[in-house]
Motif scaffolding. Structure first.
Motif, PDB file in Angstrom:
ATOM      1  N   ASN A  61       0.700  -1.146   0.044  1.00 39.19           N
ATOM      2  CA  ASN A  61       0.072  -0.025  -0.079  1.00 39.19           C
ATOM      3  C   ASN A  61       0.922   1.342   0.041  1.00 39.19           C
ATOM      4  N   SER A  62       2.089   1.193   0.664  1.00 37.07           N
ATOM      5  CA  SER A  62       2.992   2.351   0.764  1.00 37.07           C
ATOM      6  C   SER A  62       3.231   2.843  -0.726  1.00 37.07           C
ATOM      7  N   VAL A  63       3.767   1.733  -1.409  1.00 39.46           N
ATOM      8  CA  VAL A  63       4.273   2.026  -2.873  1.00 39.46           C
ATOM      9  C   VAL A  63       3.170   2.858  -3.771  1.00 39.46           C
ATOM     10  N   VAL A  64       1.983   2.120  -3.357  1.00 42.63           N
ATOM     11  CA  VAL A  64       0.839   2.417  -4.322  1.00 42.63           C
ATOM     12  C   VAL A  64       0.650   4.022  -3.959  1.00 42.63           C
ATOM     13  N   ASN A  65       0.270   4.389  -2.559  1.00 43.47           N
ATOM     14  CA  ASN A  65       0.325   5.655  -2.141  1.00 43.47           C
ATOM     15  C   ASN A  65       1.271   6.642  -2.618  1.00 43.47           C
ATOM     16  N   TYR A  66       2.451   6.128  -2.415  1.00 47.52           N
ATOM     17  CA  TYR A  66       3.640   7.145  -2.882  1.00 47.52           C
ATOM     18  C   TYR A  66       3.433   7.467  -4.504  1.00 47.52           C
ATOM     19  N   THR A  67       3.302   6.469  -5.100  1.00 46.98           N
ATOM     20  CA  THR A  67       2.851   6.726  -6.754  1.00 46.98           C
ATOM     21  C   THR A  67       1.711   7.375  -7.015  1.00 46.98           C
ATOM     22  N   LEU A  68       0.822   7.353  -6.473  1.00 47.83           N
ATOM     23  CA  LEU A  68      -0.389   8.323  -6.447  1.00 47.83           C
ATOM     24  C   LEU A  68      -0.158   9.882  -5.920  1.00 47.83           C
ATOM     25  N   ILE A  69       0.841   9.950  -4.973  1.00 47.36           N
ATOM     26  CA  ILE A  69       1.141  11.136  -4.195  1.00 47.36           C
ATOM     27  C   ILE A  69       1.850  11.853  -5.558  1.00 47.36           C
ATOM     28  N   LEU A  70       2.775  11.135  -5.897  1.00 48.37           N
ATOM     29  CA  LEU A  70       3.620  11.625  -7.148  1.00 48.37           C
ATOM     30  C   LEU A  70       3.175  12.164  -8.197  1.00 48.37           C
ATOM     31  N   ILE A  71       2.097  11.296  -8.745  1.00 49.73           N
ATOM     32  CA  ILE A  71       1.120  11.813 -10.039  1.00 49.73           C
ATOM     33  C   ILE A  71       0.588  12.827  -9.750  1.00 49.73           C
ATOM     34  N   SER A  72      -0.167  12.801  -8.636  1.00 48.75           N
ATOM     35  CA  SER A  72      -0.955  14.325  -8.390  1.00 48.75           C
ATOM     36  C   SER A  72       0.020  15.491  -8.110  1.00 48.75           C
ATOM     37  N   LEU A  73       1.163  15.335  -7.546  1.00 49.60           N
ATOM     38  CA  LEU A  73       2.353  16.515  -7.609  1.00 49.60           C
ATOM     39  C   LEU A  73       2.243  17.046  -8.876  1.00 49.60           C
ATOM     40  N   LEU A  74       2.769  15.895  -9.844  1.00 50.32           N
ATOM     41  CA  LEU A  74       3.053  16.399 -11.212  1.00 50.32           C
ATOM     42  C   LEU A  74       1.879  16.982 -11.819  1.00 50.32           C
TER      43      LEU A  74
ATOM     44  N   ILE B 176       0.172   9.055   5.549  1.00 48.68           N
ATOM     45  CA  ILE B 176       0.762   9.130   7.076  1.00 48.68           C
ATOM     46  C   ILE B 176      -0.284   8.237   8.011  1.00 48.68           C
ATOM     47  N   THR B 177      -1.406   7.633   7.468  1.00 47.76           N
ATOM     48  CA  THR B 177      -2.045   6.670   8.254  1.00 47.76           C
ATOM     49  C   THR B 177      -1.597   5.530   8.202  1.00 47.76           C
ATOM     50  N   ASN B 178      -1.008   4.903   6.860  1.00 47.72           N
ATOM     51  CA  ASN B 178      -0.254   3.854   6.655  1.00 47.72           C
ATOM     52  C   ASN B 178       1.000   3.927   7.248  1.00 47.72           C
ATOM     53  N   LEU B 179       1.778   4.917   7.542  1.00 47.78           N
ATOM     54  CA  LEU B 179       3.008   4.989   7.973  1.00 47.78           C
ATOM     55  C   LEU B 179       2.868   4.519   9.506  1.00 47.78           C
ATOM     56  N   GLU B 180       1.888   5.265  10.127  1.00 47.35           N
ATOM     57  CA  GLU B 180       1.441   5.138  11.397  1.00 47.35           C
ATOM     58  C   GLU B 180       1.096   3.537  11.718  1.00 47.35           C
ATOM     59  N   LYS B 181       0.394   2.941  10.853  1.00 48.81           N
ATOM     60  CA  LYS B 181      -0.055   1.551  10.898  1.00 48.81           C
ATOM     61  C   LYS B 181       1.206   0.638  10.954  1.00 48.81           C
ATOM     62  N   ASN B 182       2.110   0.949   9.942  1.00 47.97           N
ATOM     63  CA  ASN B 182       3.112   0.368   9.656  1.00 47.97           C
ATOM     64  C   ASN B 182       4.159   0.232  10.804  1.00 47.97           C
ATOM     65  N   TYR B 183       4.108   1.336  11.494  1.00 43.91           N
ATOM     66  CA  TYR B 183       5.007   1.686  12.742  1.00 43.91           C
ATOM     67  C   TYR B 183       4.512   0.657  13.718  1.00 43.91           C
ATOM     68  N   THR B 184       3.339   0.709  14.028  1.00 46.09           N
ATOM     69  CA  THR B 184       2.644  -0.130  15.051  1.00 46.09           C
ATOM     70  C   THR B 184       2.881  -1.659  14.889  1.00 46.09           C
ATOM     71  N   GLN B 185       2.948  -1.916  13.447  1.00 47.40           N
ATOM     72  CA  GLN B 185       2.995  -3.394  13.385  1.00 47.40           C
ATOM     73  C   GLN B 185       4.547  -3.707  13.358  1.00 47.40           C
ATOM     74  N   HIS B 186       5.389  -2.624  12.959  1.00 44.34           N
ATOM     75  CA  HIS B 186       6.736  -3.138  13.159  1.00 44.34           C
ATOM     76  C   HIS B 186       7.178  -2.994  14.585  1.00 44.34           C
ATOM     77  N   THR B 187       6.871  -2.355  15.432  1.00 36.99           N
ATOM     78  CA  THR B 187       7.123  -2.625  16.713  1.00 36.99           C
ATOM     79  C   THR B 187       6.427  -3.931  17.395  1.00 36.99           C
ATOM     80  N   GLN B 188       5.464  -4.291  16.975  1.00 31.99           N
ATOM     81  CA  GLN B 188       4.736  -5.398  17.624  1.00 31.99           C
ATOM     82  C   GLN B 188       5.366  -6.782  16.934  1.00 31.99           C
TER      83      GLN B 188
END
Length: 147
Positions: free
Chosen positions: A16-29, A66-78
Motif C-alpha cells: 500500500n505504501s508504494v501505491v500511495n507514494y505513486t499516487l502522491i507523485l502523480i498528483s503532485l506532477l 500518513i495513516t499507513n505509516l502510523e499503522k506500519n510503525y505499530t506493526q513493526h514494533t509489534q
C-alpha cells in the motif's frame, strides 16, 4: 488457520505504501502542470479548477500515507516484540527459530504456537516477562504457513 514464521514477521512489506507514494507523485506532477498552465493562461479558469482538484487529491493521498505509516510503525514494533518470543520458545525447546510458527504476527495473550506438529496456547503473566505453554488442539487442521 494461518501461521507465520519469524522470517515472514520480520520481512513483511506493505504494498500500500508504494501505491500511495505513486499516487502522491502523480498528483503532485499534475498539480504542477496545471499550475503552469494556469499562470500561462490566466483567463481560462478550468486550469485553476483542475489545480484545486489535484491539490485536494494530493492532500487525501498524503493523509492516507500518513495513516499507513502510523499503522506500519505499530506493526513493526509489534513484530519486534514477537521475534524475541519466537527465539525464546525455540531456545527453550531446543529448536531452530525457523521451526516455530505462530498464528498471529502480534504478541498477544492467547496466541497459538506450533512446533513439532503440536499446538500450544500461550498465556503471558501480567508483567509480560514470562509465559506458559498449554497443549491445545485446533478445530481446523488445514494449516497455511506464511514464509
Amino acid at each position: 488457520m494461518t501461521f507465520y514464521t519469524e522470517n515472514y514477521i520480520t520481512n513483511h512489506q506493505q504494498v500500500n505504501s508504494v501505491v500511495n507514494y505513486t499516487l502522491i507523485l502523480i498528483s503532485l506532477l499534475l498539480l504542477l502542470a496545471t499550475s503552469l498552465y494556469y499562470f500561462r493562461h490566466r483567463l481560462q479558469t478550468k486550469y485553476r479548477d483542475l489545480g484545486i482538484i489535484f491539490l485536494l487529491l494530493l492532500l487525501i493521498f498524503s493523509g492516507l500515507q500518513i495513516t499507513n505509516l502510523e499503522k506500519n510503525y505499530t506493526q513493526h514494533t509489534q513484530a519486534n516484540q514477537m521475534q524475541p518470543f519466537i527465539r525464546a520458545v525455540a531456545r527453550d525447546h531446543h529448536l531452530k527459530s525457523s521451526q516455530v510458527v505462530v498464528n498471529s504476527p502480534t504478541l498477544t495473550d492467547g496466541i497459538i504456537v506450533r512446533f513439532n506438529k503440536q499446538d500450544y496456547r500461550v498465556n503471558f503473566s501480567s508483567s509480560g516477562d514470562n509465559y506458559t505453554l498449554t497443549r491445545t488442539h485446533v478445530v481446523d487442521h488445514h494449516v497455511n504457513i506464511q514464509n
